[in-house]
Design an enzyme around this catalytic site. Sequence first.
Site, mmCIF file in Angstrom:
data_model
loop_
_atom_site.group_PDB
_atom_site.id
_atom_site.type_symbol
_atom_site.label_atom_id
_atom_site.label_comp_id
_atom_site.label_asym_id
_atom_site.label_seq_id
_atom_site.Cartn_x
_atom_site.Cartn_y
_atom_site.Cartn_z
ATOM 1 N N GLU A 486 0.783 -1.250 0.000
ATOM 2 C CA GLU A 486 0.000 0.000 0.000
ATOM 3 C C GLU A 486 0.815 1.300 0.000
ATOM 4 O OE1 GLU A 486 -3.155 -0.122 2.987
ATOM 5 O OE2 GLU A 486 -3.410 -2.276 2.733
ATOM 6 N N HIS A 695 1.036 -2.055 17.551
ATOM 7 C CA HIS A 695 0.970 -0.679 18.054
ATOM 8 C C HIS A 695 2.207 -0.306 18.840
ATOM 9 C CE1 HIS A 695 -3.141 -1.950 17.233
ATOM 10 N NE2 HIS A 695 -3.275 -0.723 16.796
HETATM 11 N N1 GLN Z 1 -5.034 -2.679 5.053
HETATM 12 C C1 GLN Z 1 -4.841 -1.621 5.981
HETATM 13 C C2 GLN Z 1 -3.371 -1.551 6.378
HETATM 14 O O1 GLN Z 1 -2.768 -2.548 6.508
HETATM 15 C C3 GLN Z 1 -5.666 -1.804 7.229
HETATM 16 C C4 GLN Z 1 -5.476 -0.679 8.200
HETATM 17 C C5 GLN Z 1 -6.398 -0.728 9.386
HETATM 18 O O2 GLN Z 1 -6.950 -1.735 9.698
HETATM 19 N N2 GLN Z 1 -6.540 0.348 10.053
HETATM 20 O O3 GLN Z 1 -2.826 -0.500 6.599
#
Ligand code: GLN
Length: 758
Positions: A486, A695
């Site tokens: 992404e 996190h």
């Molecule tokens: N596909 C998104 C990512 O991996 C999902 C993000 C999320 O769940 N907030 O960044």
Amino acid sequence: MSSFPHVTIEGYPRVGANRELKKALESYWAGRISADDFTSAAHSLRVDTYARLRDLGLSEDYAIPADVAYYDQVLETALTVGLIGGGSEISLDEEFALARGNSEKAPLEMTKWFDTNYHYLVPEVGTDAITPRAARILRIVEEARDAGYTVRPYLVGPVTLLALAKAAEGAGDPLERLSELTDAYAAILTELAEAGIDWIQLSEPALVADLGPGDARLAELARETYTRLLEPAVGESRPNILVSTPYGSLRAGLDVLAAAAPEALHVDLAPATLVLDSDYPQRVAAAVPADTQLVAGLIDGRNVWAADLAERSEVLSSLGDREVSVSTSVSLQHVPHTVAAETDLPVDVVSWLAFADEKIAEAAALAGGDEEAAARSERAVRTRRESARTRVEAVQNRTAALPDGEVARTPDFAGRQEAQKALGLPTLPTTTIGSFPQTTEIRKARADHRSGALTDEQYTEALRQEVADVITLQEELGIDVLVHGEPERNDMVQYFAELLDGFVVTQNGWVQSYGSRCTRPPIVVGDVSRPEAMTVEWARYAQSLSDRPVKGMLTGPVTILAWSFVRDDVPLAVSADQIALALADEVNDLAEAGISIIQIDEPALRELLPLREDDRPAYLDWSIRSFRLVALDAKPETQIHTHLCYSEFGQIIDAVAALDADVTSIEAARSRMELLVDLNENFHSEIGPGIWDIHSPRVPSVEELTSLIEAALTHVPAERLWINPDCGLKTRGYEETKASLENMVEARRNVLAAHGWG
Ligand code: GLN
Ligand code: ZN
């Protein structure tokens, strides 16, 4: 004592029109500026804000709420009244340690403020005595006074503060401390009165939510608390009190507060509140005694649309012929500062919008009967209703042709699982959630592209290189189902909003999410459709680099809506169906391009769940339907994944099951797989409970990950279990990502070996 102003607001954004507070906070945390520089920057911002608010029409004494906070209004109130932080004065660094943690201490937990996208810090209530720090609030009113403004001090009310708090380890229910806490508020009120302050605002949104049987108890507690505060003990004095009740209509709380008769009572009369509770204005008018000043929250603080002033003034009239003050339904902290900062929006859209500053002008116009504003409002409402931008016949025809109610993909899960054996996935397949670390190079390339230093071709080339690296890395790590990482997405919602018709995106529409974090939600303006494929080229390219399946990645309709400003002229369900159809086309195009696994992320499914039990079934119906519509026409051999995070899903596990995805990855590491206890026979899909809490930068050990997989196996059979992290890796660095994924793959290998499955 001065009477209550005719026009006011419940609260105002704190970040600053140019995000001054964000910048000051981050500079201070990074050690680039001193504590003195920080406090003086924050001081200037506050005083500038007061000047701006006065110019916008909040010119009467006490019209400007001083809802100031460096980080969060709940933290600020908890410190001021002495609910947390021990008995002594508290330094700036101690305050930020509570908010953000430090090397010794974990931060306070953070959670959503009612049903908004703002997150507050949850006060942890122990057994320490409650010693108020009145100086904090006195400083604020005195600094304003020195600058020439008579502002209205603001505190979260005592009932709400404790209702939102949690017990420290070993301590009892925070609400048991209410009478002691109320004494602390009374002490602060006395000091404010002695300083010559005539009005204070106590905000009590907890009284509008009826969360089951606890509701009656809150109402009773509110009665005791406000009786106590409104009738000072010997030696005490107090300013007039405005009790405000944003985020919905009062039910049990209305009679209690009306009977307590504070000098002023604010109620939320936003259109959305009246949709759920249409006779609320009449109930309010009947219940609130004549000597309580009614403060009507008529201007909607939760959306970005210009008000229909004619309709609003009818609601105002329906309150009877008493004198009413006009306010916003909720704090304006949930909307950006001003439409004036948007220079790229289409002009017709601009006239339909009202952000915080424009909303203040609307409140003033409503109170003062401004004819010019009324005409402007009439024009905005009309042009918006008639615009080809809001109503698109082709889109409406398409949704009209959809079946009503529940829709279901065929064959059912078992049939699809059979068809998906063709994917040839191993036992306990490993995958990740989508994003890979956003490196400084990627961020720089994005900035350079925006500034024109990189051409479109150069930028695309940089992204393609990144995708290739991410694919290679996953193959080296031995992950089974890959992602492209992404890198082309600035944000998982904004990305789609920019590519879909029916949305606009702002340049400066920042809204505080928590602390110094701001988001820039897109705006759903009209009917939504997809002019062309949005993700197919990236997916096709990524898949061309590997023999293993690479997942196509989409953001689901509920999450797109949850993180956008939505329409107020059609129900959410309508926009959800439209977005779902656009995404369904994307699913088909991806499948046609050879993508065999498609993930539809719905991290916000829990977030949009209405506060009130009564309102939940309708929400779950349309949200589940919209998800299913996206996948409805997918072939049985196309494996549909979903991903959920940011909250506990135990409470809505049946709704998660009802999404009818083939594979569900879900946050679970922080609660050590607690979620799996809630799985029942309705939950048939394959599931990947996250085993690595992304996190934190901590790298989980092989042993820890192995034991989490084993724990999962006590609830889920091996044929249905996936191995993955909790969420996307966008915020992580490569070093910890590689190490953690290596450990994840090794843990899975150990488990296979231990069971003789490998
Ligand atoms: N596909 C998104 C990512 O991996 C999902 C993000 C999320 O769940 N907030 O960044
Ligand atoms: Zn996630």
